[in-house]
Design a protein around this motif. Structure first.
Motif, PDB file in Angstrom:
ATOM      1  N   LEU A 144     -10.214  11.641   4.885  1.00 42.59           N
ATOM      2  CA  LEU A 144      -9.596  10.639   5.759  1.00 42.59           C
ATOM      3  C   LEU A 144     -10.514  10.332   6.948  1.00 42.59           C
ATOM      4  O   LEU A 144     -10.715   9.171   7.306  1.00 42.59           O
ATOM      5  CB  LEU A 144      -8.218  11.106   6.245  1.00 42.59           C
ATOM      6  N   ILE A 178      -1.212   5.008  10.816  1.00 49.62           N
ATOM      7  CA  ILE A 178      -1.059   5.532   9.457  1.00 49.62           C
ATOM      8  C   ILE A 178       0.423   5.521   9.096  1.00 49.62           C
ATOM      9  O   ILE A 178       1.267   5.902   9.918  1.00 49.62           O
ATOM     10  CB  ILE A 178      -1.636   6.962   9.350  1.00 49.62           C
ATOM     11  N   ASN A 179       0.726   5.072   7.880  1.00 48.78           N
ATOM     12  CA  ASN A 179       2.116   5.024   7.379  1.00 48.78           C
ATOM     13  C   ASN A 179       3.046   4.295   8.346  1.00 48.78           C
ATOM     14  O   ASN A 179       4.181   4.711   8.589  1.00 48.78           O
ATOM     15  CB  ASN A 179       2.637   6.434   7.082  1.00 48.78           C
ATOM     16  N   TYR A 200      -4.862  14.348   3.445  1.00 47.45           N
ATOM     17  CA  TYR A 200      -5.541  13.424   2.536  1.00 47.45           C
ATOM     18  C   TYR A 200      -7.053  13.661   2.614  1.00 47.45           C
ATOM     19  O   TYR A 200      -7.627  13.689   3.708  1.00 47.45           O
ATOM     20  CB  TYR A 200      -5.197  11.973   2.910  1.00 47.45           C
ATOM     21  N   LEU A 210      -4.126   1.896   0.884  1.00 47.47           N
ATOM     22  CA  LEU A 210      -3.357   2.895   1.630  1.00 47.47           C
ATOM     23  C   LEU A 210      -2.779   2.282   2.892  1.00 47.47           C
ATOM     24  O   LEU A 210      -3.350   1.340   3.457  1.00 47.47           O
ATOM     25  CB  LEU A 210      -4.265   4.070   2.009  1.00 47.47           C
ATOM     26  N   ARG A 211      -1.674   2.877   3.387  1.00 46.05           N
ATOM     27  CA  ARG A 211      -1.005   2.377   4.590  1.00 46.05           C
ATOM     28  C   ARG A 211      -1.746   2.878   5.828  1.00 46.05           C
ATOM     29  O   ARG A 211      -1.328   3.803   6.509  1.00 46.05           O
ATOM     30  CB  ARG A 211       0.464   2.799   4.613  1.00 46.05           C
ATOM     31  N   CYS A 243       0.801  -1.224   0.000  1.00 45.50           N
ATOM     32  CA  CYS A 243       0.000   0.000   0.000  1.00 45.50           C
ATOM     33  C   CYS A 243       0.837   1.279   0.000  1.00 45.50           C
ATOM     34  O   CYS A 243       1.984   1.286   0.422  1.00 45.50           O
ATOM     35  CB  CYS A 243      -0.939  -0.017   1.202  1.00 45.50           C
ATOM     36  N   LYS A 244       0.194   2.358  -0.474  1.00 44.66           N
ATOM     37  CA  LYS A 244       0.847   3.672  -0.592  1.00 44.66           C
ATOM     38  C   LYS A 244       0.688   4.469   0.703  1.00 44.66           C
ATOM     39  O   LYS A 244      -0.318   4.346   1.402  1.00 44.66           O
ATOM     40  CB  LYS A 244       0.194   4.477  -1.726  1.00 44.66           C
ATOM     41  N   GLU A 245       1.690   5.325   0.968  1.00 44.73           N
ATOM     42  CA  GLU A 245       1.629   6.207   2.133  1.00 44.73           C
ATOM     43  C   GLU A 245       0.514   7.231   1.957  1.00 44.73           C
ATOM     44  O   GLU A 245       0.151   7.596   0.844  1.00 44.73           O
ATOM     45  CB  GLU A 245       2.964   6.924   2.325  1.00 44.73           C
ATOM     46  N   ILE A 246       0.001   7.699   3.073  1.00 44.67           N
ATOM     47  CA  ILE A 246      -1.067   8.699   3.065  1.00 44.67           C
ATOM     48  C   ILE A 246      -0.439  10.065   3.331  1.00 44.67           C
ATOM     49  O   ILE A 246       0.193  10.260   4.370  1.00 44.67           O
ATOM     50  CB  ILE A 246      -2.120   8.393   4.152  1.00 44.67           C
TER      51      ILE A 246
END
Length: 196
Positions: free
Chosen positions: A27, A87-88, A24, A55-56, A17-20
């Protein structure tokens, strides 16, 4: 809003998954939907890819484990009210003895297997306000966090099973992806035939 949980076999569950980014859009709305979805499905953790969002992001509430009478009162206290948004996240370290615990997953209903994981983890992440944290968890909390963290890395708990166990589960996993299973929460099945 209760979101459909993505079933085994959907490619989103295999994505790293991609970082936020900070700021964002929507959210808060996504988090609200994920909490509602997780509680509706009686889960203790839920990752964004499980609701189709690569997403992360994952959330954890270990409170249901606090009722386990086999745990010490200290362990029960630790689990009761442990509720966090990650998150992330990045696991910095996994240490200690590997121990087996019977795991399940909302994306893989009716499949539970013993999975070995290390006892203690150190993880860095930001919370829903993008405040940075670096914390160490052990026991069941570490276990739940590791399971959800795997989701944002595109890993499922069934990946950690022996080749024999995986072969034995193959038919059941295929049936889950086709929607040939009864669940009492909303799901999205990747290989379900239309018109069923």
């Amino acid at each position: 809003m209760i979101l459909p949980i993505v079933a085994y076999g959907d490619p989103v569950l295999r994505k790293k998954c991609k970082e936020i980014p900070k700021g964002y859009p929507k959210l808060e709305e996504l988090l609200e939907g994920m909490w509602e979805t997780m509680y509706n499905a009686k889960g203790v953790g839920l990752a964004a890819p499980q609701v189709g969002v690569p997403l992360r992001l994952f959330l954890v509430d270990t409170t249901p484990f606090a009722d386990d009478e086999e745990l010490s009162s200290d362990e029960q206290k630790q689990l009761n009210g442990f509720k966090k948004v990650f998150i992330n996240a990045k696991i910095e370290e996994e240490v200690g003895e590997e121990w087996a615990f019977n795991e399940g997953c909302l994306s893989i209903p009716d499949v539970r297997e013993d999975v070995k994981r290390k006892d203690t983890i150190t993880i860095s992440y930001v919370d829903e306000n993008f405040k940075a944290h670096k914390e160490t968890f052990d026991g069941l909390i570490a276990r739940v966090v590791q399971h959800e963290y795997d989701h944002i890395e595109g890993i499922l708990f069934t990946d950690k099973l022996s080749p024999l166990k995986k072969r034995m589960l193959k038919g059941r996993l295929n049936n889950i992806s086709k929607g040939k299973i009864h669940v009492d929460y909303r799901m999205r099945f990747p290989n379900m035939k239309k018109g069923r």
